[in-house]
Enzyme design. Structure first.
Site, mmCIF file in Angstrom:
data_model
loop_
_atom_site.group_PDB
_atom_site.id
_atom_site.type_symbol
_atom_site.label_atom_id
_atom_site.label_comp_id
_atom_site.label_asym_id
_atom_site.label_seq_id
_atom_site.Cartn_x
_atom_site.Cartn_y
_atom_site.Cartn_z
ATOM 1 N N THR A 1 -14.778 -3.107 -7.881
ATOM 2 C CA THR A 1 -14.945 -3.188 -6.427
ATOM 3 C C THR A 1 -16.434 -3.160 -6.072
ATOM 4 O O THR A 1 -16.915 -3.974 -5.268
ATOM 5 C CB THR A 1 -14.191 -2.045 -5.708
ATOM 6 O OG1 THR A 1 -12.887 -1.939 -6.274
ATOM 7 C CG2 THR A 1 -14.089 -2.304 -4.229
ATOM 8 N N LYS B 1 0.868 -1.185 0.000
ATOM 9 C CA LYS B 1 0.000 0.000 0.000
ATOM 10 C C LYS B 1 0.897 1.225 0.000
ATOM 11 O O LYS B 1 2.032 1.155 0.477
ATOM 12 C CB LYS B 1 -0.858 0.015 1.276
ATOM 13 C CG LYS B 1 -2.096 0.876 1.158
ATOM 14 C CD LYS B 1 -3.251 0.081 0.605
ATOM 15 C CE LYS B 1 -4.440 0.934 0.266
ATOM 16 N NZ LYS B 1 -5.587 0.090 -0.115
ATOM 17 N N ASN C 1 -15.952 5.876 -6.473
ATOM 18 C CA ASN C 1 -16.010 4.763 -7.401
ATOM 19 C C ASN C 1 -16.727 3.524 -6.829
ATOM 20 O O ASN C 1 -17.621 2.954 -7.463
ATOM 21 C CB ASN C 1 -14.546 4.477 -7.794
ATOM 22 C CG ASN C 1 -14.357 3.195 -8.512
ATOM 23 O OD1 ASN C 1 -14.249 2.159 -7.885
ATOM 24 N ND2 ASN C 1 -14.354 3.256 -9.821
ATOM 25 N N ASP D 1 -6.688 4.255 -4.940
ATOM 26 C CA ASP D 1 -7.413 4.106 -3.680
ATOM 27 C C ASP D 1 -8.064 5.484 -3.468
ATOM 28 O O ASP D 1 -8.222 6.222 -4.459
ATOM 29 C CB ASP D 1 -6.435 3.734 -2.542
ATOM 30 C CG ASP D 1 -7.142 3.204 -1.296
ATOM 31 O OD1 ASP D 1 -7.525 2.031 -1.285
ATOM 32 O OD2 ASP D 1 -7.343 3.972 -0.333
HETATM 33 N N1 GLU Z 1 -7.213 0.186 -3.392
HETATM 34 C C1 GLU Z 1 -7.922 -1.009 -3.722
HETATM 35 C C2 GLU Z 1 -7.982 -1.924 -2.512
HETATM 36 O O1 GLU Z 1 -8.063 -1.435 -1.388
HETATM 37 C C3 GLU Z 1 -7.418 -1.664 -4.994
HETATM 38 C C4 GLU Z 1 -5.977 -2.057 -4.993
HETATM 39 C C5 GLU Z 1 -5.463 -2.562 -6.347
HETATM 40 O O2 GLU Z 1 -6.224 -2.634 -7.278
HETATM 41 O O3 GLU Z 1 -4.268 -2.869 -6.383
HETATM 42 O O4 GLU Z 1 -8.010 -3.115 -2.600
#
Ligand code: GLU
Length: 444
Positions: free
Chosen positions: A209, A126, A240, A166
């Site tokens: 998502t 992250k 999103n 994110d």
């Molecule tokens: N930020 C998103 C998550 O919390 C997606 C991360 C990604 O696609 O690498 O899973």
């Protein structure tokens, strides 16, 4: 002292100032207790938990950029490369003033288990910066993204670490960062996911998502002998995840009555008009209260979250700790019988306890919102084979992945004697694969 308590006490001593990270580790370790009890000797011998709670590497750097008036600014940038046991580091970048190393370590730890649950070969990472894209011009956002990538490019790569979006990082930011990576390295490779369709992005990634969240809810609700059609759904957030969760829930016949942003929430008892929300958020980059200009019969409640509205299903899709114990109690009292998290750790510890005690259907974020990163992994596959799959193909795989996550989580919970406790199920199911790989690969 139990092994779990020993490891936690040591972590608390080393990182006393990282409240969010410590809280996340505590909650995760507690629910891993059954698998740790069953394997304590093996885990101790391999220093497994000690390794599991420390990131393999953290990169921190300054991000200098100049605003449109010529004033210079310095933000803090980070990438937490947490765990690469089952694949290259994978996880989003968050641009928000609240970003700290502690927050990114908590999100990175969640990401390890989430990515494992997808069944795809991706490790956990992250990153982000304490930069606020709100109110910035396109040119300012571009300069910030270019400066951020000018440092980050040294540490990432298609087989090394693949960031994505994110909070505060969407298609626009990913595109600017991709442009800068390509310019510096001269490589046209799938180093970021969530890219635009014309330069290697995957169909269905923007939807993934939110759609994935509804696919797992649908499976969970149907397994419990109920159905989504005709149900009232309360959603928080309006980014999103919230938008595409609304879209899919509506397609399956549910009625979504709220959305929110950090200023307040809208309540439209006739059902949210998503075309209006998309225009406000995707085109104007405006605030959710502007919905009332188009739908005067809706209500706007300033400074609050929608958890007091009566519903069957609640889907928190905004940010961490957006539901506390009292609000969880309120939801349950009003008849809510299903909660699934589109955001990462939106329910605080007291809220989770309330959901588990009430025995409602409760799916934690690391399982419920894994569809985004799952389709990111599918984007990586498409980039590697230099092909793009159709929307139907990606969406079909997403659905299959979410159904498998539900089954895996639910079966794992039952196998450890915690039937219906999807917190224990998700943490243990995610951890099993990662811990096996870590042990097999030796002390690294
Ligand atoms: N930020 C998103 C998550 O919390 C997606 C991360 C990604 O696609 O690498 O899973």
């Amino acid at each position: 002292m139990s092994y779990v308590s020993e490891v936690y006490a040591e972590l608390e001593r080393k990182h006393a100032n990282e409240a969010e990270f410590l809280e996340a580790v505590k909650r995760i370790l507690e629910s891993l207790q059954p698998i740790v009890d069953a394997n304590e000797e093996l885990y101790r011998r391999n220093a497994l938990l000690e390794r599991f709670v420390e990131p393999e590497r953290i990169i921190t750097f300054r991000v200098p950029w100049t605003d449109d008036k010529g004033v210079n600014h310095i933000n803090l940038g980070y990438r937490v490369q947490f765990n690469s046991a089952i694949g290259p580091y994978k996880g989003g970048l968050r641009f928000h003033p609240s970003v700290t190393q502690s927050i990114l370590k908590f999100l990175g730890m969640e990401q390890i288990l989430k990515n494992s649950l997808t069944g795809l070969p991706i490790g956990g990472g992250k990153g982000g910066a304490d930069f606020d894209p709100h109110g910035k011009s396109d040119a300012e956002v571009m300069r910030f993204c270019q400066s951020f990538m000018t440092e980050l490019y040294k540490y990432i790569g298609k087989d090394v670490d693949v960031p994505a979006g994110d909070i505060g990082v969407g298609g626009r930011e990913v595109a600017y960062m991709y442009g800068q990576y390509k310019r510096i390295t001269n490589l046209y490779e799938g180093v970021l996911t969530g890219k635009g369709l014309s330069f290697g992005g995957s169909l269905a990634r923007p939807e993934a998502t939110g759609y994935g969240l509804i696919y797992i809810v649908d499976e969970m609700v149907r397994t419990a002998g109920r159905e989504l059609a005709g149900k009232t759904v309360v959603i928080s957030g309006s980014g999103n995840v919230a938008q595409y969760a609304t879209e899919k829930a509506q397609q399956l016949g549910a009625k979504v009555v709220t959305l929110s942003d950090s200023d307040g929430y809208i309540y439209d008892p006739d059902g949210i008009r998503l075309d209006i929300v998309k225009e406000i958020k995707q085109v104007r980059r405006g605030r959710i209260r502007e919905y009332l200009e188009a739908v005067p019969t809706a209500k706007y409640v300033e400074g609050e979250r929608p958890w007091g509205i009566r519903c069957d299903i609640a889907l928190p899709c905004a940010t961490q700790n957006e539901i506390n114990g009292t609000q969880a109690g309120q939801l349950i009292k009003n008849g809510c019988w299903c909660v699934a998290e589109g955001a990462n750790m939106p329910s605080d510890a007291a809220a989770v306890d309330a959901f588990l005690a009430a025995k409602i259907l409760y799916m934690p974020g690391k399982a419920a919102n894994a569809g985004g990163v799952a389709v990111s992994a599918l984007e990586m596959s498409q980039n590697s084979e230099r092909l793009s799959w159709s929307f139907e193909e990606v969406d079909g795989k997403l659905r299959e992945i979410m159904v498998n996550i539900y089954r895996n989580v639910s079966e794992t919970a039952a196998r450890y004697g915690y039937e219906g406790n999807f917190v224990v199920g998700a943490n243990i199911a995610g951890f099993e694969k990662v811990s096996n790989a870590m042990i097999a690969q030796g002390l690294v």
